[in-house]
Design a protein around this motif. Structure first.
Motif, PDB file in Angstrom:
ATOM      1  N   GLU A  51     -36.603 -14.930  14.603  1.00  0.00           N
ATOM      2  CA  GLU A  51     -37.504 -16.004  14.154  1.00  0.00           C
ATOM      3  C   GLU A  51     -38.771 -15.416  13.533  1.00  0.00           C
ATOM      4  OE1 GLU A  51     -37.096 -19.273  14.306  1.00  0.00           O
ATOM      5  OE2 GLU A  51     -35.456 -19.603  15.708  1.00  0.00           O
ATOM      6  N   ARG A  52     -39.273 -14.349  14.119  1.00  0.00           N
ATOM      7  CA  ARG A  52     -40.509 -13.721  13.638  1.00  0.00           C
ATOM      8  C   ARG A  52     -40.325 -13.153  12.240  1.00  0.00           C
ATOM      9  NH1 ARG A  52     -42.969  -8.027  15.249  1.00  0.00           N
ATOM     10  NH2 ARG A  52     -45.129  -8.307  14.597  1.00  0.00           N
ATOM     11  N   CYS A  55     -40.134 -16.112   9.679  1.00  0.00           N
ATOM     12  CA  CYS A  55     -41.124 -17.187   9.731  1.00  0.00           C
ATOM     13  C   CYS A  55     -42.023 -17.180   8.487  1.00  0.00           C
ATOM     14  CB  CYS A  55     -41.982 -17.081  10.992  1.00  0.00           C
ATOM     15  SG  CYS A  55     -43.231 -15.790  10.950  1.00  0.00           S
ATOM     16  N   ASP A  85     -47.156 -19.483  10.092  1.00  0.00           N
ATOM     17  CA  ASP A  85     -46.717 -19.494  11.489  1.00  0.00           C
ATOM     18  C   ASP A  85     -46.848 -18.130  12.166  1.00  0.00           C
ATOM     19  OD1 ASP A  85     -46.011 -22.209  11.553  1.00  0.00           O
ATOM     20  OD2 ASP A  85     -44.061 -21.786  10.640  1.00  0.00           O
ATOM     21  N   LYS A  86     -47.397 -17.152  11.469  1.00  0.00           N
ATOM     22  CA  LYS A  86     -47.477 -15.797  12.016  1.00  0.00           C
ATOM     23  C   LYS A  86     -48.232 -15.747  13.345  1.00  0.00           C
ATOM     24  CE  LYS A  86     -45.479 -13.301   8.738  1.00  0.00           C
ATOM     25  NZ  LYS A  86     -44.272 -12.475   8.993  1.00  0.00           N
ATOM     26  N   SER A  88     -37.815 -21.164  19.022  1.00  0.00           N
ATOM     27  CA  SER A  88     -38.359 -22.331  18.319  1.00  0.00           C
ATOM     28  C   SER A  88     -38.660 -23.467  19.294  1.00  0.00           C
ATOM     29  CB  SER A  88     -37.392 -22.805  17.233  1.00  0.00           C
ATOM     30  OG  SER A  88     -36.129 -23.104  17.770  1.00  0.00           O
TER      31      SER A  88
END
Length: 512
Positions: free
Chosen positions: A190-191, A194, A198-199, A226
């Protein structure tokens, strides 16, 4: 009960199912009351029953000991987090990590804690430096190799010495390490993908809080990042608002009702283990001599116990997560409500299904992909399931059978639910009701091997092979009776699903 068939017919099927389940349970009761060689080795049960209790499921015993010995850590967690919400503490992930880390250190030791956090640090470092999903999966493969290596006797002793804990604690480590693998995959994938805005939700502190979230630390379920991030969004949106006492009352009421529900399931499960010694019988008794009702009763009760166990083990963390505004996956649905095996994967372990679907299956295929590509994606998904659970022969058989059954089920249902099939079938069988009965009969034959595959998972290779032998090698009449029984159970599960779909559809109309 509304279904595809007349209500009077569904009532007949319902009565048949009740009689069948009662007959199977009666036969298991007879076996449990027989002269069992190791009866005196079982734990003493509740005094009110004056009976021994089946204590041969190690996972269940570990869970009970965890709750009995360390329940106060759950209380510390929920009290501290609610106080910090009241005081508008912004970094809830830091609090989650502190509580989880202290609990890990107190329940186990510093080496145990360092081994787990090392996995997280390395995964976070790799995703920071390389920023590629391929590297995350390569690293995950290494963790899976380490996880499975530690299950072998020679390396298991190395883990005992390295972690400086007793053997039972190493089993805890392997379970927690496996959960951490899934969480690290979810967070870092997800990181990497992203958006820039959203960091800030993917800091190292958020990673640690997610990894060491205590309610799901030991027992799961799988909660993808999430979902955790949704809680962070909710927290940030409400940080400047007044603490809502009405909301806390509503949340508390829901939480208490959930906990009472799971306590009720715990009591029912423990009572059952006083009268049905299913695990002991599977482990120690020759199954070739038991009658067909007792054999399939063992399968049914093992499945039902497995279902109850995970309703409780997953249900408690789910209740905590929902109280803290984390949109948790659903609790397992009763196995008796399943008529399509693909639904078993969707709704028994909803969190694991979501992980597999989001990070593996959909990354390899789309709705427009070829059949071959979809089959290959299914194979890779179940290959991951096999490796994650462990390199055991019964897990391999279970994984392959599950993969084959779901692929075949997809083809069969695409065919029998197509307009072409319906049009041709109706020319012969005339009515819609007969068409539904035909689908049920065909579906029953697809469901049988899927059901049998789970007996390998519940009781090992010898247990599963006994069902395969009794089902497919004892003649046509024997198979006809078994398939006919599944056919009579099928419409009830189908009707329940139809009712739930109509109920959920009505709720959506009311909301929107």
């Amino acid at each position: 009960m509304k279904g595809y068939l007349p209500n009077i017919e569904l009532r007949f099927y319902f009565i048949f199912s009740v009689v069948l389940y009662m007959t199977m349970m009666y036969n298991i009761q007879i076996l449990s009351n027989a002269s069992l060689s190791a009866y005196n080795l079982m734990d003493d049960g509740w005094k009110i029953f004056n009976r021994k209790v089946d204590n041969y499921d190690s996972e269940w015993q570990v869970f009970k000991e965890l709750i009995a010995n360390y329940w106060y850590w759950f209380a510390i967690h929920i009290i501290c987090t609610e106080i910090f919400r009241f005081t508008k503490f912004k970094n809830i992930s830091l609090l989650y990590f502190i509580i989880g880390a202290f609990a890990c250190f107190k329940i186990y030791n510093m080496r145990f804690f360092l081994a787990l956090i090392t996995q997280t640090v390395i995964c976070y470092g790799v995703s920071t430096v390389f920023k590629r999903k391929t590297h995350i999966w390569v690293l995950t493969s290494i963790w899976l190799v380490i996880l499975n290596s530690l299950k072998f006797e020679s390396y298991f002793q190395l883990a005992v010495d390295t972690l400086d804990v007793e053997e039972s604690k190493v089993h805890d480590f392997l379970v927690i390490f496996a959960w951490c693998i899934l969480k690290n995959v979810s967070f870092n994938l997800e990181r990497i993908s992203c958006e820039e805005k959203d960091k800030e939700k993917f800091t190292f502190i958020h990673c640690l809080g997610y990894m060491f979230y205590f309610p799901s630390f030991h027992c799961g379920p799988t909660v993808i990042y999430s979902r955790y991030m949704s809680m962070l969004d909710y927290l940030n949106a409400s940080i400047d608002k007044e603490y809502n006492l009405e909301m806390i009352k509503t949340r508390s009421k829901h939480f208490m009702l959930q906990m009472l529900r799971f306590f009720g399931w715990f009591v029912i499960t423990e009572i059952g283990l006083h009268f049905f010694y299913i695990h002991y019988i599977v482990m120690s008794k020759s199954l070739k001599s038991v009658n067909i009702f007792a054999l399939f009763g063992l399968g049914f009760l093992n499945g039902q116990f497995f279902n109850n166990k995970y309703i409780i083990q997953y249900g408690i963390p789910i209740a905590f997560g929902e109280f803290e505004n984390i949109p948790m996956p659903s609790t397992p649905r009763c196995i008796c409500r399943v008529h399509k095996y693909s639904d078993m994967w969707k709704w028994f372990d909803n969190g694991l299904y979501e992980f597999l679907f989001k990070y593996i299956y959909t990354k390899m295929t789309t709705r427009s992909s070829t059949v071959i590509k979809k089959i290959f994606a299914s194979f890779i998904t179940f290959f991951f399931i096999y490796i994650w659970h462990g390199f055991f022969d019964y897990i391999l058989i279970w994984s392959i059978a599950n993969c084959v059954c779901i692929v075949v089920e997809k083809f069969v249902y695409d065919f029998i639910e197509s307009e072409s099939f319906n049009r041709k079938a109706l020319k012969v069988i005339k009515t819609e009701n007969n068409l539904h009965r035909l689908r049920a009969y065909i579906g029953a034959h697809i469901l049988i091997p899927a059901i049998l595959s789970n007996f390998f998972f519940f009781g090992g290779t010898h247990f599963g092979m006994e069902f395969i032998t009794r089902t497919y090698t004892n003649g046509f009449w024997n198979y006809f009776k078994i398939s006919g029984t599944i056919f009579l159970l099928y419409p009830i599960a189908e009707a329940i699903k139809r009712y739930e779909q109509q109920r959920d559809s009505t709720k959506k109309k009311i909301i929107y």
